[in-house]
Design a protein around this motif. Structure first.
Motif, mmCIF file in Angstrom:
data_model
loop_
_atom_site.group_PDB
_atom_site.id
_atom_site.type_symbol
_atom_site.label_atom_id
_atom_site.label_comp_id
_atom_site.label_asym_id
_atom_site.label_seq_id
_atom_site.Cartn_x
_atom_site.Cartn_y
_atom_site.Cartn_z
ATOM 1 N N ALA A 32 0.812 -1.220 0.000
ATOM 2 C CA ALA A 32 0.000 0.000 0.000
ATOM 3 C C ALA A 32 0.841 1.264 0.000
ATOM 4 N N ALA A 33 2.017 1.216 0.592
ATOM 5 C CA ALA A 33 2.862 2.406 0.672
ATOM 6 C C ALA A 33 3.230 2.941 -0.711
ATOM 7 N N ASN A 34 3.272 2.076 -1.709
ATOM 8 C CA ASN A 34 3.645 2.504 -3.056
ATOM 9 C C ASN A 34 2.680 3.523 -3.635
ATOM 10 N N GLY A 35 1.418 3.488 -3.241
ATOM 11 C CA GLY A 35 0.425 4.397 -3.803
ATOM 12 C C GLY A 35 -0.033 5.500 -2.871
ATOM 13 N N LEU A 36 0.647 5.677 -1.753
ATOM 14 C CA LEU A 36 0.188 6.662 -0.773
ATOM 15 C C LEU A 36 0.217 8.096 -1.301
ATOM 16 N N ASN A 37 1.249 8.481 -2.044
ATOM 17 C CA ASN A 37 1.324 9.852 -2.556
ATOM 18 C C ASN A 37 0.074 10.207 -3.348
ATOM 19 N N GLU A 38 -0.289 9.355 -4.292
ATOM 20 C CA GLU A 38 -1.448 9.624 -5.141
ATOM 21 C C GLU A 38 -2.739 9.632 -4.329
ATOM 22 N N MET A 39 -2.899 8.658 -3.441
ATOM 23 C CA MET A 39 -4.111 8.560 -2.642
ATOM 24 C C MET A 39 -4.297 9.807 -1.766
ATOM 25 N N ILE A 40 -3.229 10.257 -1.153
ATOM 26 C CA ILE A 40 -3.318 11.428 -0.275
ATOM 27 C C ILE A 40 -3.534 12.691 -1.092
ATOM 28 N N GLU A 42 -5.098 12.934 -3.903
ATOM 29 C CA GLU A 42 -6.492 12.922 -4.361
ATOM 30 C C GLU A 42 -7.451 13.448 -3.298
ATOM 31 N N GLN A 43 -7.044 13.395 -2.045
ATOM 32 C CA GLN A 43 -7.882 13.895 -0.941
ATOM 33 C C GLN A 43 -7.640 15.376 -0.671
ATOM 34 N N GLY A 44 -6.855 16.031 -1.516
ATOM 35 C CA GLY A 44 -6.624 17.462 -1.386
ATOM 36 C C GLY A 44 -5.447 17.853 -0.512
ATOM 37 N N PHE A 45 -4.615 16.913 -0.169
ATOM 38 C CA PHE A 45 -3.443 17.216 0.647
ATOM 39 C C PHE A 45 -2.271 17.595 -0.250
ATOM 40 N N GLY A 46 -1.376 18.396 0.289
ATOM 41 C CA GLY A 46 -0.160 18.790 -0.419
ATOM 42 C C GLY A 46 1.036 18.648 0.499
ATOM 43 N N SER A 47 2.179 19.091 0.013
ATOM 44 C CA SER A 47 3.436 19.001 0.767
ATOM 45 C C SER A 47 3.626 17.588 1.328
ATOM 46 N N ILE A 48 3.374 16.606 0.501
ATOM 47 C CA ILE A 48 3.439 15.213 0.930
ATOM 48 C C ILE A 48 4.900 14.777 1.011
ATOM 49 N N THR A 129 3.673 12.271 5.854
ATOM 50 C CA THR A 129 3.109 13.509 6.391
ATOM 51 C C THR A 129 2.623 14.352 5.216
ATOM 52 N N ALA A 130 1.585 15.156 5.475
ATOM 53 C CA ALA A 130 1.034 16.012 4.420
ATOM 54 C C ALA A 130 0.308 17.186 5.080
ATOM 55 N N ARG A 131 0.011 18.192 4.284
ATOM 56 C CA ARG A 131 -0.728 19.359 4.771
ATOM 57 C C ARG A 131 -1.967 19.560 3.918
#
Length: 132
Positions: A32-40, A42-48, A129-131
């Motif tokens: 699951a860690a491989n797709g975390l950037n895209e998933m997060i 898509e929820q409107g988070f940045g600075s990932i 982490t993300a904002r």
């Protein structure tokens, strides 16, 4: 040629391998860690930001080492968490085809191995982490 899974020389490694097999056999995303950037994102988070953190399981650092006492305390807490985690995989692992007596042996030996720690063990945590 026989395929070897890294870490299965230890009982805890065997348990982790069995858990991974159990999850994969049910279609769970074991990577699951491989797709975390895209998933997060898509929820409107940045600075990932993603990073791996290696946590000791048990006290495996010399007391005289910089941060040795702190890392050993973290290791004590992680050891108790890992021992509890080992106890809850029964239905998943046996449900994926392992015989119950084999499972009981692995759980007993893995718990003993983690409790008695005779060699350094580290657990990799993938942190994100993300904002928003």
């Amino acid at each position: 040629m026989e395929k070897r899974v890294i870490g299965t020389e230890s009982w805890f490694g065997k348990w982790c391998s069995a858990l991974r097999h159990g999850l994969a056999s049910r279609g769970a995303g074991v990577n699951a860690a491989n797709g975390l950037n895209e998933m997060i994102a898509e929820q409107g988070f940045g600075s990932i930001q993603q990073r791996d953190v290696w946590m000791p399981i048990g006290p495996c650092f010399p007391e005289g080492m910089a941060d040795g006492a702190r890392l050993n305390l973290v290791g004590e807490f992680m050891r108790e968490n890992v021992k509890a985690f080992i106890q809850v995989g029964r239905d998943l692992i046996i449900g994926s085809g392992m015989a119950s007596d084999e499972y009981d042996t692995i759980v007993h030996e893995a718990t003993k191995e983690v409790h008695d720690i005779t060699f350094p063990m580290l657990l990799r945590l993938h942190c994100v982490t993300a904002r928003k």
